[in-house]
Scaffold this motif. Structure first.
Motif, PDB file in Angstrom:
ATOM      1  N   LYS A 167      39.070   7.278  -1.596  1.00 13.23           N
ATOM      2  CA  LYS A 167      38.522   8.268  -2.525  1.00 13.23           C
ATOM      3  C   LYS A 167      37.963   9.485  -1.801  1.00 13.23           C
ATOM      4  O   LYS A 167      37.800  10.555  -2.383  1.00 13.23           O
ATOM      5  CB  LYS A 167      37.424   7.618  -3.373  1.00 13.23           C
ATOM      6  CG  LYS A 167      37.055   8.394  -4.621  1.00 13.23           C
ATOM      7  CD  LYS A 167      36.120   7.601  -5.504  1.00 13.23           C
ATOM      8  CE  LYS A 167      35.825   8.345  -6.796  1.00 13.23           C
ATOM      9  NZ  LYS A 167      34.941   7.557  -7.700  1.00 13.23           N
ATOM     10  N   ARG A 170      40.156   0.203  -9.886  1.00 19.47           N
ATOM     11  CA  ARG A 170      38.892   0.767 -10.378  1.00 19.47           C
ATOM     12  C   ARG A 170      38.944   0.874 -11.899  1.00 19.47           C
ATOM     13  O   ARG A 170      40.024   1.003 -12.478  1.00 19.47           O
ATOM     14  CB  ARG A 170      38.660   2.175  -9.810  1.00 19.47           C
ATOM     15  CG  ARG A 170      38.617   2.284  -8.298  1.00 19.47           C
ATOM     16  CD  ARG A 170      38.139   3.684  -7.926  1.00 19.47           C
ATOM     17  NE  ARG A 170      38.262   3.952  -6.490  1.00 19.47           N
ATOM     18  CZ  ARG A 170      39.259   4.608  -5.940  1.00 19.47           C
ATOM     19  NH1 ARG A 170      40.250   5.046  -6.694  1.00 19.47           N
ATOM     20  NH2 ARG A 170      39.286   4.828  -4.640  1.00 19.47           N
ATOM     21  N   THR A 174      45.696   2.106  -7.564  1.00 19.02           N
ATOM     22  CA  THR A 174      45.025   3.368  -7.884  1.00 19.02           C
ATOM     23  C   THR A 174      46.079   4.471  -7.989  1.00 19.02           C
ATOM     24  O   THR A 174      47.262   4.246  -7.719  1.00 19.02           O
ATOM     25  CB  THR A 174      44.023   3.750  -6.780  1.00 19.02           C
ATOM     26  OG1 THR A 174      44.763   4.029  -5.569  1.00 19.02           O
ATOM     27  CG2 THR A 174      43.036   2.621  -6.504  1.00 19.02           C
ATOM     28  N   ASP A 203      46.419   6.796  -5.936  1.00 22.08           N
ATOM     29  CA  ASP A 203      46.971   6.954  -4.588  1.00 22.08           C
ATOM     30  C   ASP A 203      48.130   5.995  -4.354  1.00 22.08           C
ATOM     31  O   ASP A 203      49.129   6.357  -3.711  1.00 22.08           O
ATOM     32  CB  ASP A 203      45.886   6.703  -3.538  1.00 22.08           C
ATOM     33  CG  ASP A 203      44.877   7.823  -3.450  1.00 22.08           C
ATOM     34  OD1 ASP A 203      45.263   8.979  -3.692  1.00 22.08           O
ATOM     35  OD2 ASP A 203      43.706   7.554  -3.144  1.00 22.08           O
ATOM     36  N   GLY A 263      39.403   6.749 -13.270  1.00 29.29           N
ATOM     37  CA  GLY A 263      40.409   7.476 -12.506  1.00 29.29           C
ATOM     38  C   GLY A 263      41.795   7.375 -13.114  1.00 29.29           C
ATOM     39  O   GLY A 263      42.016   6.801 -14.180  1.00 29.29           O
ATOM     40  N   ASP A 273      46.235   8.530   1.850  1.00 30.38           N
ATOM     41  CA  ASP A 273      45.016   7.802   1.483  1.00 30.38           C
ATOM     42  C   ASP A 273      45.219   6.292   1.519  1.00 30.38           C
ATOM     43  O   ASP A 273      44.338   5.540   1.950  1.00 30.38           O
ATOM     44  CB  ASP A 273      44.541   8.227   0.093  1.00 30.38           C
ATOM     45  CG  ASP A 273      43.937   9.619   0.082  1.00 30.38           C
ATOM     46  OD1 ASP A 273      43.601  10.127   1.168  1.00 30.38           O
ATOM     47  OD2 ASP A 273      43.808  10.206  -1.006  1.00 30.38           O
TER      48      ASP A 273
END
Length: 255
Positions: free
Chosen positions: A110, A169, A231, A233, A172, A91
């Motif tokens: 995402k 973000r 994130t 990921d 999450g 990702d």
């Protein structure tokens, strides 16, 4: 909440997040529990490290080619971690190559589907890991070092989730763990890893740890510039890159 209770919940959270082992869910994650889970991350994956070490050692006792043994060991590692870190690597690669627009990149990450860049990144990183891990197939000492490298690679989270690193973000996985690793622990922890690595090789061991930390830091800086932060990921991508760097830097110098 007592300290033993916090430690217990932190360990369960780390196990449930980083491995596929069935553990009771932690329904309420406090900042202290999240920090403890990050600190305990390398310890939580000891079962996976032991599994990889066992596969590497056992494979060396058979006529199976070393590279094939390495791929089997990595397949077991992927199963033991639900392949989440490889998914994160894919990702992130897609997000970095999709667009220079932050929101577009985050949307691609995402989305969950693997694009060309993601596939190439996973193939290349797994290929490096397998080629390097193949040199560990054989003796018990090499197997222990390979398993330990798996555990040490999870220390990438100490950098990715260090205090100064913002989340990309507000929701999450990233928001739960971001900025929860104290800077002093990140520095002390990686220094301790470098010291322990000197037992493998007096200078190549610490160098391998230093290179892994540098690679992780490079990706974190890139993610902050492109995505505005990190994130979940990015967490996975740094773990995979840290493991590849550790194995490659120690390849052929662990016997």
């Amino acid at each position: 909440m007592s300290r033993p209770a916090v430690v217990g919940r932190s360990l369960r959270l780390a196990l449930g997040t980083l491995t596929a082992l069935p553990v009771p869910a932690v329904l309420r994650v406090t900042p202290g529990v999240a920090t403890g889970a990050l600190v305990l991350a390398p310890l939580a994956v000891l079962p996976l490290g032991a599994l990889v070490g066992l596969a590497v050692w056992a494979g060396g006792e058979t006529p199976v080619p070393s590279l094939a043994v390495a791929f089997v060991a990595l397949a077991l590692l992927a199963l033991g971690s639900r392949a989440l870190h490889l998914d994160g690597l894919s990702d992130v690669a897609d997000g970095l190559t999709a667009s220079y627009d932050r929101e577009r990149s985050l949307a691609v990450m995402k989305g969950g589907t693997a694009g060309p860049a993601g596939v190439v990144a996973v193939v290349l990183v797994l290929g490096v890991q397998a080629a390097a891990l193949a040199t560990f197939v054989g003796g018990a000492r090499s197997a222990v070092i390979a398993g330990t490298a798996v555990c040490a690679s999870r220390a990438a989270l100490w950098i990715t989730c260090a205090g100064p690193v913002p989340p990309a973000r507000p929701d999450g996985l990233g928001s739960t763990f971001t900025r929860r690793a104290p800077v002093w622990w990140t520095l002390l922890g990686w220094a301790a890893l470098a010291g322990a690595a000197a037992l493998v090789h007096p200078w190549r061991g610490p160098l391998a740890v230093g290179l892994a930390a540098f690679v992780v830091l490079l990706l974190v800086v890139r993610a902050v510039r492109r995505f505005g932060g990190v994130t979940g990921d990015v967490f996975g991508a740094t773990i995979e890159l840290a493991l590849a760097t550790l194995l490659l830097a120690l390849a052929g110098h662990h016997n």
